[in-house]
Design a protein around this motif. Structure first.
Motif, PDB file in Angstrom:
ATOM      1  N   ILE A 159      63.660  81.527  20.824  1.00 41.37           N
ATOM      2  CA  ILE A 159      63.172  80.670  21.907  1.00 41.37           C
ATOM      3  C   ILE A 159      63.652  81.199  23.251  1.00 41.37           C
ATOM      4  O   ILE A 159      62.922  81.160  24.251  1.00 41.37           O
ATOM      5  CB  ILE A 159      63.619  79.215  21.693  1.00 41.37           C
ATOM      6  N   VAL A 212      61.222  81.965  26.397  1.00 39.99           N
ATOM      7  CA  VAL A 212      61.382  81.382  27.732  1.00 39.99           C
ATOM      8  C   VAL A 212      61.397  82.491  28.789  1.00 39.99           C
ATOM      9  O   VAL A 212      60.751  82.381  29.841  1.00 39.99           O
ATOM     10  CB  VAL A 212      62.675  80.552  27.809  1.00 39.99           C
ATOM     11  N   LYS A 213      62.111  83.570  28.508  1.00 37.80           N
ATOM     12  CA  LYS A 213      62.180  84.686  29.453  1.00 37.80           C
ATOM     13  C   LYS A 213      60.808  85.329  29.640  1.00 37.80           C
ATOM     14  O   LYS A 213      60.384  85.610  30.768  1.00 37.80           O
ATOM     15  CB  LYS A 213      63.186  85.724  28.960  1.00 37.80           C
ATOM     16  N   HIS A 265      57.794  83.999  29.038  1.00 35.19           N
ATOM     17  CA  HIS A 265      56.870  83.074  29.704  1.00 35.19           C
ATOM     18  C   HIS A 265      57.150  82.990  31.200  1.00 35.19           C
ATOM     19  O   HIS A 265      56.204  82.923  32.005  1.00 35.19           O
ATOM     20  CB  HIS A 265      56.967  81.686  29.071  1.00 35.19           C
ATOM     21  N   SER A 266      58.423  83.001  31.570  1.00 41.09           N
ATOM     22  CA  SER A 266      58.757  82.899  32.990  1.00 41.09           C
ATOM     23  C   SER A 266      58.217  84.077  33.781  1.00 41.09           C
ATOM     24  O   SER A 266      57.894  83.946  34.959  1.00 41.09           O
ATOM     25  CB  SER A 266      60.277  82.801  33.168  1.00 41.09           C
ATOM     26  N   VAL A 276      56.196  75.781  25.506  1.00 47.56           N
ATOM     27  CA  VAL A 276      57.511  76.415  25.593  1.00 47.56           C
ATOM     28  C   VAL A 276      58.604  75.355  25.714  1.00 47.56           C
ATOM     29  O   VAL A 276      59.664  75.449  25.071  1.00 47.56           O
ATOM     30  CB  VAL A 276      57.567  77.394  26.789  1.00 47.56           C
ATOM     31  N   ALA A 277      58.357  74.327  26.517  1.00 48.75           N
ATOM     32  CA  ALA A 277      59.347  73.261  26.701  1.00 48.75           C
ATOM     33  C   ALA A 277      59.619  72.504  25.412  1.00 48.75           C
ATOM     34  O   ALA A 277      60.730  72.003  25.185  1.00 48.75           O
ATOM     35  CB  ALA A 277      58.875  72.297  27.782  1.00 48.75           C
TER      36      ALA A 277
END
Length: 324
Positions: free
Chosen positions: A190, A194-195, A197-198, A219-220
């Motif tokens: 995860i 997150v990295k 997607h950012s 993602v959240a």
């Protein structure tokens, strides 16, 4: 230093499957080819192409009798000889797919030959058992199996790549998938998601604002899903979103978001200049490169780690020249 300068290793080429005829090999049923100038000229320096002709791999000669897709009485779509439908290649093609497709798991994209009953991605002619035309409604048998096994894989036809918007989207998709493959090479997490997607938020916003919001929610909520399910959901949805060509409206929206990161450090004159360029781009008077170049200039003068990591600033090598 340009914050985007190290994104692409010049020695690293993307592994891309391609219909052998599109690469210029004379393997078509009539002994010809369908060489794509984009593939053999523009994309070639950046790609490690893996050519494949499923018909030739089945042992069909060159030249050879033409084949077509036929819907039988049981509503099954069969790959048959054009003049004698009793000569059926369907089962052999499916066995070939079962053998070869697992070898393509590390591909970052695939370019297929349009209209082909084995390789066409869409609008392939279909007939009934009497030979009556049912319309251009089918998918080539090999490509259908390819897309079913790898639903996140960017697949595009040689003919569709003549369209500037589709071409840009395809190149964006193959580089996004290659980046994903590199990040997840030693396992999915995860934190990595997150990295990743950012870094792609603004790329997504430029292609598909609705998917941008939906993927943010996914993602959240990542901990609600098993890791494999989460990875597949995200990657498939992302690739579907990026297949939607960008628009000036969406780009202008992204540019406005990015300029917001500099509103506290730019002078009133500098802000006005940037906003004017964004407006001129939005109404079609200048290319995207103009406001984007000025944004990058401000980023060099006023470094921002979050903005610097955005793949939107350079989603693929500039040398490809496909950004519109």
């Amino acid at each position: 230093m340009n914050p985007q300068s190290n994104l692409f290793n010049a020695a690293m080429k993307l592994k891309i499957g391609i219909s052998a005829c599109v690469l210029g090999q004379k393997v078509r049923y009539d002994g010809g080819h369908k060489q794509s100038e984009f593939c053999t000229s523009t994309l070639l320096p950046f790609a490690d192409f893996v050519p494949f002709c499923p018909e030739q791999a089945l042992g069909m000669g060159v030249p050879r009798p033409a084949i077509r897709l036929m819907k039988n009485a049981s509503e099954q779509i069969r790959l048959v000889n054009n003049k004698d439908s009793s000569i059926d290649h369907t089962d052999a093609m499916q066995l070939l797919c079962a053998e070869r497709l697992p070898q393509m798991a590390d591909f970052s994209g695939y370019i297929v030959c349009a209209k082909s009953p084995s390789c066409g991605m869409e609008r392939v002619r279909l007939v009934d058992e009497k030979g009556a035309q049912l319309g251009k409604v089918a998918v080539g048998l090999f490509t259908r199996e390819l897309m079913q096994q790898y639903p996140w894989l960017p697949v595009e036809e040689d003919g569709r790549l003549l369209d500037a918007g589709i071409r840009e989207s395809f190149v964006t998709r193959i580089y996004a998938l290659s980046h994903w493959q590199q990040m997840m090479a030693d396992g999915f997490s995860i934190g990595k998601l997150v990295k990743y997607h950012s870094q792609y938020k603004f790329v997504l916003l430029a292609h598909h604002p609705v998917a941008y919001r939906e993927l943010g929610r996914l993602v959240a909520q990542g901990k609600l899903f098993a890791p494999e399910e989460l990875a597949n959901r995200y990657l498939i949805s992302m690739q579907q979103a990026l297949s939607q060509p960008t628009t000036r409206k969406n780009h202008a929206n992204v540019l406005m978001h990015l300029q917001g990161f500099f509103k506290k450090v730019l002078s009133a004159e500098a802000k006005a200049e940037l906003l004017q360029l964004i407006h001129q781009y939005r109404v079609g008077h200048i290319p995207l490169l103009a406001p984007l170049t000025l944004l990058k200039h401000h980023l060099r003068l006023h470094p921002d780690d979050y903005v610097a990591c955005q793949r939107y600033l350079q989603p693929f090598p500039t040398e490809l020249g496909v950004r519109i």
